[in-house]
Scaffold this active site. Structure first.
Site, PDB file in Angstrom:
ATOM      1  N   GLU A 125      20.920 -11.484 -11.586  1.00  0.00           N
ATOM      2  CA  GLU A 125      21.379 -12.436 -10.202  1.00  0.00           C
ATOM      3  C   GLU A 125      20.346 -13.389 -10.091  1.00  0.00           C
ATOM      4  O   GLU A 125      19.350 -13.799 -10.546  1.00  0.00           O
ATOM      5  CB  GLU A 125      21.539 -11.160  -9.415  1.00  0.00           C
ATOM      6  CG  GLU A 125      22.524 -10.006  -9.876  1.00  0.00           C
ATOM      7  CD  GLU A 125      23.906 -10.511  -9.873  1.00  0.00           C
ATOM      8  OE1 GLU A 125      24.215 -11.393  -9.006  1.00  0.00           O
ATOM      9  OE2 GLU A 125      24.602  -9.932 -10.809  1.00  0.00           O
ATOM     10  N   HIS A 126      20.586 -13.893  -8.763  1.00  0.00           N
ATOM     11  CA  HIS A 126      19.753 -15.197  -8.090  1.00  0.00           C
ATOM     12  C   HIS A 126      18.548 -14.718  -7.901  1.00  0.00           C
ATOM     13  O   HIS A 126      18.155 -13.452  -7.474  1.00  0.00           O
ATOM     14  CB  HIS A 126      20.326 -15.582  -6.778  1.00  0.00           C
ATOM     15  CG  HIS A 126      20.488 -14.280  -5.724  1.00  0.00           C
ATOM     16  ND1 HIS A 126      19.804 -14.139  -5.098  1.00  0.00           N
ATOM     17  CD2 HIS A 126      21.392 -13.630  -5.506  1.00  0.00           C
ATOM     18  CE1 HIS A 126      19.860 -12.981  -4.297  1.00  0.00           C
ATOM     19  NE2 HIS A 126      21.011 -12.664  -4.576  1.00  0.00           N
ATOM     20  N   ASP A 127      17.483 -15.795  -7.958  1.00  0.00           N
ATOM     21  CA  ASP A 127      16.155 -15.475  -7.898  1.00  0.00           C
ATOM     22  C   ASP A 127      15.370 -14.672  -8.473  1.00  0.00           C
ATOM     23  O   ASP A 127      14.342 -14.298  -8.339  1.00  0.00           O
ATOM     24  CB  ASP A 127      15.949 -15.024  -6.240  1.00  0.00           C
ATOM     25  CG  ASP A 127      16.441 -16.149  -5.481  1.00  0.00           C
ATOM     26  OD1 ASP A 127      15.710 -17.067  -4.911  1.00  0.00           O
ATOM     27  OD2 ASP A 127      17.780 -16.058  -5.018  1.00  0.00           O
ATOM     28  N   VAL A 128      15.931 -14.277  -9.632  1.00  0.00           N
ATOM     29  CA  VAL A 128      15.342 -13.220 -10.581  1.00  0.00           C
ATOM     30  C   VAL A 128      14.377 -13.953 -11.230  1.00  0.00           C
ATOM     31  O   VAL A 128      14.271 -15.000 -11.852  1.00  0.00           O
ATOM     32  CB  VAL A 128      16.272 -12.484 -11.584  1.00  0.00           C
ATOM     33  CG1 VAL A 128      15.681 -11.923 -12.675  1.00  0.00           C
ATOM     34  CG2 VAL A 128      17.133 -11.636 -10.754  1.00  0.00           C
ATOM     35  N   HIS A 149      16.222 -11.311  -6.797  1.00  0.00           N
ATOM     36  CA  HIS A 149      14.849 -11.253  -6.375  1.00  0.00           C
ATOM     37  C   HIS A 149      14.236 -10.307  -7.428  1.00  0.00           C
ATOM     38  O   HIS A 149      13.068  -9.955  -6.832  1.00  0.00           O
ATOM     39  CB  HIS A 149      14.525 -11.014  -4.850  1.00  0.00           C
ATOM     40  CG  HIS A 149      15.260 -12.277  -3.996  1.00  0.00           C
ATOM     41  ND1 HIS A 149      16.461 -12.226  -3.276  1.00  0.00           N
ATOM     42  CD2 HIS A 149      14.538 -13.032  -3.620  1.00  0.00           C
ATOM     43  CE1 HIS A 149      16.483 -13.175  -2.643  1.00  0.00           C
ATOM     44  NE2 HIS A 149      15.490 -13.941  -2.855  1.00  0.00           N
TER      45      HIS A 149
END
Length: 239
Positions: A112-115, A132
């Site tokens: 997912e986003h910001d990983v 994250h």
């Protein structure tokens, strides 16, 4: 878009602007790549993989076309990484989504986003990383493991199949269950990394105590990995 030398890209691949591909990259049928996206040298991208879709975050912009550059923070894939079929890696919303060098992301995995994923990590089939999430180097996730948003997993930790990670996992640990609990050290992963037997034994003894106090005596060679984890951990599994 920029494509390096000696790449093998299937003609059905959908590729938008803002995509940069290194040398000797293979991309399978029906993959969808949207920028900003940077793929390092010698990567292998499987069929139907989706790299660079917008963050799954309500209210974030979803571009109308599959060619325009997304207004988000992008995706960076390190050299030598394999991303198998049907997997997805989202754009970052507040920081680029990154997968380090030498990663192995197996089929139907969701990043997912910001990983941020360190080097040489293994994500087994159908594993899911919420937004994250941060992984240190050499982390191994078992099949269908789920990691809650903003969790931190330390270097060379092993997460068992089907586990639900709701707290920050310290380095070199083995965890499994729902919620995931500390079960000892990742002896195999530590040994493969060339860590000395005496250092493995010291970490095993520490985890057997069930605590990881800030003043705990740690092998000097591993102190950096624990310091990195402590700096980022907000909700530690052991403390």
């Amino acid at each position: 878009m920029t494509i390096g030398e000696n790449c093998e890209i299937h003609p059905t691949v959908v590729m938008g602007d803002g995509v940069t591909i290194g040398d000797r990259v293979s991309i399978g049928p029906y993959a969808v790549l949207t920028g900003p996206l940077d793929i390092g040298d010698d990567c292998w991208i499987g069929a139907h993989a989706t790299l660079g879709a917008p963050p799954e975050w309500i209210g974030k912009t979803h571009p109308r076309t599959w060619t325009e550059v997304s207004p988000h923070q992008g995706v960076v894939i390190g050299a030598g990484t394999v991303i198998r079929e049907m997997s997805a890696v989202q754009q970052g919303a507040e920081r680029p989504t990154t997968i380090g060098r030498g990663g192995f992301v197996m089929n139907h995995t969701s990043v997912e986003h910001d990983v941020r994923i360190g080097e040489d990590c293994v994500l087994s089939p159908s594993s899911t990383l919420g937004g994250h999430v941060t992984l240190g180097d050499g982390v191994n996730l078992g099949m269908s493991a789920v990691v809650h948003q903003r969790r931190v997993i330390g270097a060379r930790a092993m997460v068992g199949m089907g586990s639900v990670v709701a707290k920050d996992i310290p380095p070199f640990a083995t965890v499994f269950g729902n919620p995931a609990g500390l079960r000892g050290t990742n002896r195999v992963g530590m040994s493969r990394a060339g860590i000395a037997d005496r250092d493995i034994a010291a970490v095993a003894a520490l985890y057997a105590s069930g605590r990881l106090d800030a003043d705990a005596e740690l092998p000097q060679s591993l102190a950096g990995a624990f310091a990195w984890w402590r700096e980022l951990a907000v909700k530690p599994l052991v403390s």
